[in-house]
Design a protein around this motif. Structure first.
Motif, PDB file in Angstrom:
ATOM      1  N   TRP A 111       2.365  66.842  52.014  1.00 47.83           N
ATOM      2  CA  TRP A 111       3.644  66.315  52.501  1.00 47.83           C
ATOM      3  C   TRP A 111       3.525  64.813  52.752  1.00 47.83           C
ATOM      4  O   TRP A 111       4.394  64.032  52.374  1.00 47.83           O
ATOM      5  CB  TRP A 111       4.044  67.049  53.780  1.00 47.83           C
ATOM      6  N   GLU A 112       2.428  64.423  53.354  1.00 51.08           N
ATOM      7  CA  GLU A 112       2.207  63.005  53.640  1.00 51.08           C
ATOM      8  C   GLU A 112       2.128  62.199  52.346  1.00 51.08           C
ATOM      9  O   GLU A 112       2.695  61.111  52.227  1.00 51.08           O
ATOM     10  CB  GLU A 112       0.915  62.853  54.457  1.00 51.08           C
ATOM     11  N   LEU A 113       1.425  62.759  51.345  1.00 51.54           N
ATOM     12  CA  LEU A 113       1.221  62.050  50.084  1.00 51.54           C
ATOM     13  C   LEU A 113       2.499  61.967  49.251  1.00 51.54           C
ATOM     14  O   LEU A 113       2.884  60.890  48.772  1.00 51.54           O
ATOM     15  CB  LEU A 113       0.118  62.736  49.268  1.00 51.54           C
ATOM     16  N   LYS A 114       3.156  63.107  49.056  1.00 54.01           N
ATOM     17  CA  LYS A 114       4.264  63.190  48.102  1.00 54.01           C
ATOM     18  C   LYS A 114       5.636  62.891  48.704  1.00 54.01           C
ATOM     19  O   LYS A 114       6.579  62.618  47.970  1.00 54.01           O
ATOM     20  CB  LYS A 114       4.291  64.590  47.457  1.00 54.01           C
ATOM     21  N   VAL A 115       5.745  62.972  50.029  1.00 56.75           N
ATOM     22  CA  VAL A 115       7.046  62.748  50.646  1.00 56.75           C
ATOM     23  C   VAL A 115       7.028  61.487  51.516  1.00 56.75           C
ATOM     24  O   VAL A 115       7.728  60.510  51.232  1.00 56.75           O
ATOM     25  CB  VAL A 115       7.493  63.975  51.480  1.00 56.75           C
ATOM     26  N   GLU A 116       6.211  61.523  52.572  1.00 54.88           N
ATOM     27  CA  GLU A 116       6.218  60.413  53.533  1.00 54.88           C
ATOM     28  C   GLU A 116       5.730  59.107  52.898  1.00 54.88           C
ATOM     29  O   GLU A 116       6.380  58.059  53.033  1.00 54.88           O
ATOM     30  CB  GLU A 116       5.355  60.769  54.748  1.00 54.88           C
ATOM     31  N   ARG A 117       4.575  59.160  52.232  1.00 56.00           N
ATOM     32  CA  ARG A 117       4.032  57.928  51.663  1.00 56.00           C
ATOM     33  C   ARG A 117       4.934  57.371  50.563  1.00 56.00           C
ATOM     34  O   ARG A 117       5.177  56.155  50.495  1.00 56.00           O
ATOM     35  CB  ARG A 117       2.629  58.174  51.113  1.00 56.00           C
ATOM     36  N   ARG A 118       5.444  58.237  49.737  1.00 55.31           N
ATOM     37  CA  ARG A 118       6.340  57.782  48.668  1.00 55.31           C
ATOM     38  C   ARG A 118       7.602  57.140  49.253  1.00 55.31           C
ATOM     39  O   ARG A 118       8.091  56.132  48.746  1.00 55.31           O
ATOM     40  CB  ARG A 118       6.707  58.964  47.761  1.00 55.31           C
ATOM     41  N   ARG A 119       8.090  57.762  50.326  1.00 60.89           N
ATOM     42  CA  ARG A 119       9.286  57.219  50.973  1.00 60.89           C
ATOM     43  C   ARG A 119       8.999  55.831  51.559  1.00 60.89           C
ATOM     44  O   ARG A 119       9.806  54.897  51.420  1.00 60.89           O
ATOM     45  CB  ARG A 119       9.744  58.181  52.071  1.00 60.89           C
ATOM     46  N   ARG A 120       7.840  55.696  52.209  1.00 62.39           N
ATOM     47  CA  ARG A 120       7.474  54.397  52.802  1.00 62.39           C
ATOM     48  C   ARG A 120       7.346  53.315  51.733  1.00 62.39           C
ATOM     49  O   ARG A 120       7.818  52.193  51.899  1.00 62.39           O
ATOM     50  CB  ARG A 120       6.155  54.516  53.575  1.00 62.39           C
ATOM     51  N   GLU A 121       6.715  53.686  50.627  1.00 54.47           N
ATOM     52  CA  GLU A 121       6.502  52.698  49.561  1.00 54.47           C
ATOM     53  C   GLU A 121       7.810  52.296  48.888  1.00 54.47           C
ATOM     54  O   GLU A 121       7.971  51.153  48.450  1.00 54.47           O
ATOM     55  CB  GLU A 121       5.506  53.231  48.545  1.00 54.47           C
ATOM     56  N   GLU A 122       8.748  53.228  48.800  1.00 53.76           N
ATOM     57  CA  GLU A 122      10.050  52.892  48.215  1.00 53.76           C
ATOM     58  C   GLU A 122      10.821  51.908  49.084  1.00 53.76           C
ATOM     59  O   GLU A 122      11.631  51.107  48.596  1.00 53.76           O
ATOM     60  CB  GLU A 122      10.867  54.176  48.019  1.00 53.76           C
ATOM     61  N   MET A 123      10.551  51.946  50.380  1.00 58.32           N
ATOM     62  CA  MET A 123      11.240  51.054  51.304  1.00 58.32           C
ATOM     63  C   MET A 123      10.536  49.700  51.449  1.00 58.32           C
ATOM     64  O   MET A 123      11.114  48.750  51.989  1.00 58.32           O
ATOM     65  CB  MET A 123      11.359  51.714  52.691  1.00 58.32           C
TER      66      MET A 123
END
Length: 558
Positions: A384-396
């Motif tokens: 979840w951290e890798l595919k959701v949270e981290r991806r979301r942070r990097e997109e922002m």
């Protein structure tokens, strides 16, 4: 005596003339009439030339299986009658070269029914099913069993003829399971270890060419085919009638053996055990049986993290087990740790977005409200951290910040390389991990190298599981998948450390194929397999060979 010999020669010539002259006849109607007359009389005559006719028919059926002329001239009925005669009159098999006839007859039926539903119906009308079933029971030998399993598999594959085989469903299923489980030992003990091999079996194996070495090689190939064709027959029943799943799955011992049936290196076109396992996963009965057998689940995990051609089937099975609420919790512990290494897979052959499918099924119970947690499964939380949270942070993140993070990651990687070459492997491992945390998700090539480096560090630290995990992640990031030589070699070594010969062998062969492919593209480059890779292949071939399990059991019994 001279008159008797002359008469025999005349009968042989007449028999041969009946068949071969009919085949040479240019007029289709006369040719068909001649063949029909010959096939009507052949089962009721006794002639030493019959084996030559059978050999020719076998060649025709193998090369032109779709040609309906010979089958519609009565050949399939003739083959059925010849098998019946072989079973009813054992003494007849001892005359001339009649011992070859039941093998050829069953093979001819199998060859003419391989692609044609109408010819399969003709074979059923000719009474082939109960006679092939007699051969499958082992009335003659494993050689005839092999072609009987092949022919029955073809007949069971068509809607029009499946019911004719399904009339004997319980017996056929039990026989096919028994043969698949025991045929390797049968061939090994009754043929390979035999000091007095049956001549007709040797002749059929080698077509009269080659000696013991070729016989051994062909016997291994035929043993694998007997096992795979028995499994194909089971697969036909499992695919067409889900009620058969209970018959197959109630024998947990067979399921444990099934996950070890991979066809070996001699029968790579068959999915063997995993092909049947995937069909069984389509029913709740099959899923519950396999989820309850840890050896089966572990074998699916091993296959999913391999470079085997049937890797996708292992993934399919695990996904089906995880989608079912009744089996999800039973397999989650093993499946999650394996599948999380595969979430970066884009395509696997014709399969698209494999990683997304895996991610979706692993995160099925997660939601943003509870922070993406999944109970006690820390690996899924990491996903979840890798595919959701981290991806979301990097997109922002602004592009400048992403570039800055990547530059910091590259610096860490460089420091890691320095510590690695200085022999401080643990420090290098930590620096590569930090570099990976800083490297943006979209930089797949850079992350591939970092995971591969981590795999090498884990190898040197004797952490085989860590090496497998990181090498697998690197191979999922390669394009196409499983095509990064260093990672393949590192995972091959890690599997060797774990005693997983088959998986190590597959990776090493893939590694060598990549090396050879690269060198072919360079003019003047001599293609030579590295010594270390050749040694690994030789070692694992001995450990993962088709008869390795039989040898192991024999040794244990002694």
């Amino acid at each position: 005596m001279e008159v008797l010999t002359t008469k025999k020669e005349e009968m042989k010539e007449n028999s041969l003339c009946c068949f071969f002259c009919a085949m040479k006849q240019q007029n289709p109607r006369r040719r068909r009439a001649g063949l029909t007359s010959f096939f009507n009389s052949m089962p009721y005559s006794d002639d030493e030339s019959h084996v030559l006719v059978m050999s020719s028919l076998w060649s025709m059926a193998m090369t032109h299986p779709d040609d309906p002329e010979v089958p519609y001239s009565g050949a399939l009925r003739c083959m059925s009658l010849l098998i019946a005669k072989s079973l009813a009159e054992p003494s007849w098999l001892l005359l001339h070269q009649n011992v070859y006839i039941p093998y050829y007859a069953a093979h001819i039926i199998g060859s003419y029914t391989i692609r044609s539903s109408s010819l399969a119906e003709l074979a059923v009308e000719a009474g082939a099913v109960p006679l092939l079933l007699e051969l499958l029971r082992g009335r003659l030998s494993w050689v005839e069993q092999r072609v009987a399993a092949r022919a029955l598999g073809h007949l069971a594959s068509y809607e029009a003829t499946f019911q004719a085989v399904a009339l004997h469903d319980e017996e056929v299923i039990k026989l096919a399971m028994s043969i698949a489980s025991s045929c390797l030992k049968t061939v090994y003990t009754e043929f390979l270890l035999s000091k007095d091999r049956k001549k007709y079996q040797c002749d059929l194996l080698t077509r009269g060419l080659g000696g013991k070495e070729m016989e051994d090689r062909k016997a291994e190939e035929w043993a694998s085919q007997l096992q795979c064709w028995s499994l194909y027959l089971l697969s036909c029943f499992a695919f067409k009638d889900k009620s058969c799943h209970l018959l197959i799955c109630r024998d947990l011992g067979f399921l444990r053996e099934l996950c070890r049936m991979w066809g070996g290196m001699v029968n790579g076109e068959s999915p063997a055990g995993v092909g049947l396992m995937r069909i069984l996963c389509r029913s709740s009965v099959g899923r519950e049986a396999m989820a309850g057998c840890s050896e089966v689940v572990q074998s699916l995990c091993n296959l999913s993290r391999s470079s085997d051609d049937w890797q996708y089937m292992g993934i399919d099975c695990l996904v089906l087990l995880l989608k079912d609420s009744k089996t999800r919790l039973k397999v989650m512990d093993m499946a999650a740790d394996c599948l999380i290494d595969l979430v970066e897979l884009k395509n696997l052959g014709a399969r698209k977005k494999v990683g997304k499918t895996i991610t979706k099924v692993l995160l099925m119970d997660s939601c943003e409200i509870n922070g993406g947690g999944c109970g006690n499964y820390k690996s899924v939380d990491r996903l979840w951290e890798l595919k959701v949270e981290r991806r979301r942070r990097e997109e922002m993140m602004p592009e400048e910040e992403l570039v800055e993070r990547w530059a910091s990651g590259e610096a860490k990687k460089k420091q890691g390389n320095e510590r690695f070459y200085a022999g401080d492997i643990e420090a290098a491992l930590g620096l590569y991990t930090q570099a990976l945390d800083l490297c943006p998700m979209k930089r797949r090539k850079e992350r591939l190298v970092l995971h591969s480096n981590l795999a090498q560090c884990c190898l040197l630290l004797q952490d085989a599981d860590g090496a497998v995990s990181n090498a697998t992640k690197a191979l999922c990031l390669s394009s196409p998948a499983n095509c990064h030589g260093k990672s393949l070699w590192r995972r091959s070594q890690a599997y060797d450390m774990k005693g997983m010969a088959k998986e190590s062998l597959m990776d090493c062969i893939m590694f060598v194929n990549l090396l050879v492919g690269e060198k072919r593209g360079k003019k003047g480059k001599m293609i030579k397999v590295p010594y270390y890779a050749a040694r690994m292949i030789n070692k694992q071939m001995n450990s993962a060979g088709l008869f390795a399990g039989v040898l192991g059991r024999e040794g244990g019994e002694n």
